[in-house]
Write a protein that holds these residues in place. Structure first.
Motif: not given
Length: 577
Positions: A324-351
């Motif tokens: 709830n910081d006003g910026k849209i973040d993204v979650v990405l699911t993956t294969y076994q033994h790989e981290p299920k990634c949550i990319y926080h939107n830091d602004g200026t096209d950086l996650f």
């Protein structure tokens, strides 16, 4: 699905180094899961009142996905299928589309019961190796249209006034795709018409070899590294039912390929819709919308790789502002033994990849994760997370005795944006059964103010998960009605101020894996009895503000209006500019 799929699934982590990197160099270090770091704010236990119950049988969904009898299955046979919540007849009640070799459409009564209307809707005559779907009103006539992706095919289905669907693929100018996967209706140029992006996976034909690969003496499905990439296709909506392939002119072909997941969002506040692509064991792509073309900033943005710099086996993907910081973040699911990634939107096209610091449990590492959606399960104003899991080798146990083909669906509770905790115990009885999880969609199918879920079991019947959480907070369900923008308002960003919370939500049906969700915005308000302010920034650029909106009700927010109105079940007779 993963690079070196047939190999890495059976090997211990310490010898997997060659299997996680391009070229499979034996000198590469093994993949390292994202570190688990204690959240900066002490986490509370997830509420024990969370409760989802499987009501598939009592709801009237009679459908089953059946795998080929000949085993083991190859990569095409294990990719799975999708599903959708939609309101095809505009009666205000969610209907259900199940995608498989045979399409199935179920009409909902808004009270929890569904009736099979596949034949009446004209969907039983369609033939193809169907895989996924997206939902959107591409001609702005007030009715949900559907694109169904397919292996060596794909169909565009025009909704004829909520009565039946007509196959208009050829007339629309949309070509058969080599291996269509996730897809998305999205207005890329802000002209008020929904365009179409179709993801494609691999080059895999009847004579493609190998079909199966040996692992420790066991033949099993080969991984994607054995096959050439296919790339997605982008079609611009020209109006009058016609589309034009603009993949090259918009730079949408400059991707890694091997697309499994697609999701759109105005993540940078530009008013334009960008696309993120979950790719299988090649770098992920973030196609930034520059207004006239896409620029692939996947690598530079930090979303192309996991926290250790490795390409991941991306399957599902979804946008949502989890903190709830006003910026849209993204979650990405993956294969076994790989981290299920949550990319926080830091602004200026950086996650920044934060699954470790958010405490995503190690239990996710053992699963092959596909469908994924942000959802506010208890209406407290914070987006929780649901993931559908299932291995891609039907003989996984023979390859690796510690691995199961069928895996349980998981739910993670969001503790005010500071951490996520495993709340899978909220999946009661058969809702917790192990499945070959693939597609996942969300929607309030019985209009009770609690968000429900629908999950595909690639070798079984669907899971219709009814949200029976008894101590939920207040809520709003908002239907957007564009006038200058596309009719459904897809792509709009909505800011809701209620009590001490300010939430940012987006209107879209896409995201997850091969699936489409309820286009209504479901907003939890916690203890707040009303939303003091709702601000809608429409795709047209117009900003409308609605004040003092009472909770626990459904409203329509019309572009250009000054006050919300009761839900309107639109008809084709309504004028659209």
């Amino acid at each position: 699905m993963t690079a070196c799929l047939s190999l890495r699934r059976s090997l211990p982590t310490v010898v997997l180094s060659c299997l996680f990197f391009s070229g499979c160099k034996t000198s590469s270090p093994a993949i390292t899961p994202a570190p688990t770091v204690t959240a900066s704010v002490a986490a509370s236990a997830p509420p024990t009142s969370l409760r989802f119950v499987d009501v598939t049988d009592t709801a009237g969904l009679v459908y089953r996905w059946v795998a080929p009898e000949h085993r083991p299955l190859n990569i095409l046979q294990t990719i799975g299928y999708g599903c959708a919540f939609l309101d095809y007849d505009n009666d205000g009640n969610m209907d259900i589309l199940l995608v498989g070799p045979k399409l199935a459409l179920y009409k909902g009564d808004g009270k929890g019961r569904f009736t099979d209307v596949t034949h009446a809707a004209g969907l039983d005559t369609l033939q193809g190796d169907f895989r996924g779907c997206t939902v959107g009103d591409y001609d702005n006539d007030g009715y949900d249209d559907i694109y169904v992706s397919a292996y060596q095919g794909g169909v565009l289905l025009h909704n004829e006034r909520g009565v039946r669907f007509t196959n208009v693929t050829k007339a629309a100018g949309i070509a058969a795709q080599p291996w269509g996967t996730s897809c998305a209706f999205v207005d890329i140029d802000g002209d008020g018409k929904m365009d179409l992006y179709i993801g494609n996976y691999l080059a895999f034909g009847p004579k493609t070899m190998p079909r199966l690969c040996p692992v420790s003496g066991v033949l099993t499905a080969c991984g994607p590294r054995y096959y050439t990439s296919e790339h997605g296709a982008l079609y611009r909506n020209l109006g009058n039912g016609r589309f034009s392939d603009i993949t090259t002119t918009w730079g949408a072909q400059k991707t890694s390929g091997k697309v499994l997941g697609v999701a759109s969002a105005d993540y940078d506040g530009s008013g334009r819709q960008s696309l993120i692509l979950a790719n299988d064991e090649v770098p992920g792509d973030l196609l930034k919308n520059a207004g006239h073309a896409y620029t692939n900033i996947g690598a530079n943005s930090g979303t192309a790789y996991d926290v250790s710099g490795n390409a991941h086996g991306g399957m599902g993907v979804d946008w949502g502002d989890y903190d709830n910081d006003g910026k849209i973040d993204v979650v990405l699911t993956t294969y076994q033994h790989e981290p299920k990634c949550i990319y926080h939107n830091d602004g200026t096209d950086l996650f920044a990849e934060r699954s470790g610091t958010l405490g995503i449990p190690s239990s996710t590492l053992e699963n092959v994760a596909f469908g994924v959606k942000w959802l506010d399960a208890d209406n407290d104003g914070w987006l929780d997370l649901m993931i559908a899991n299932g291995h891609v080798q039907d003989n996984a146990k023979a390859v690796d005795p510690t691995t199961d083909y069928r895996q349980p669906t998981q739910l993670f509770y969001n503790d005010q944006g500071q951490s996520f905790q495993d709340a899978s115990a909220a999946l009661i009885a058969s809702a917790a059964r192990s499945i070959v999880g693939r597609g996942l969609a969300i929607g309030d199918y019985d209009n009770d103010g609690k968000i429900d879920a629908l999950v595909v079991d690639g070798e079984g019947k669907p899971l219709l998960l009814h949200n029976e959480t008894p101590s939920s907070g207040h809520w709003l369900e908002l239907t957007l009605a564009g006038t200058r923008s596309n009719r459904d308002g897809q792509g709009a960003l909505v800011t809701i101020e209620a009590g001490k919370l300010t939430q940012t939500r987006q209107c879209t049906t896409n995201g997850s894996y091969l699936s489409a969700s309820d286009r209504r915005l479901h907003v939890g308000l916690g203890a707040a009895p009303s939303a003091e302010t709702i601000r809608v920034r429409w795709p047209s650029g117009r900003i409308d503000t609605f004040r003092n909106v009472a909770a626990d009700r459904s409203f329509t927010l019309r572009e250009g209006a000054t006050a919300p109105s009761p839900p309107s079940h639109r008809s084709a007779q309504e004028e659209y500019p």
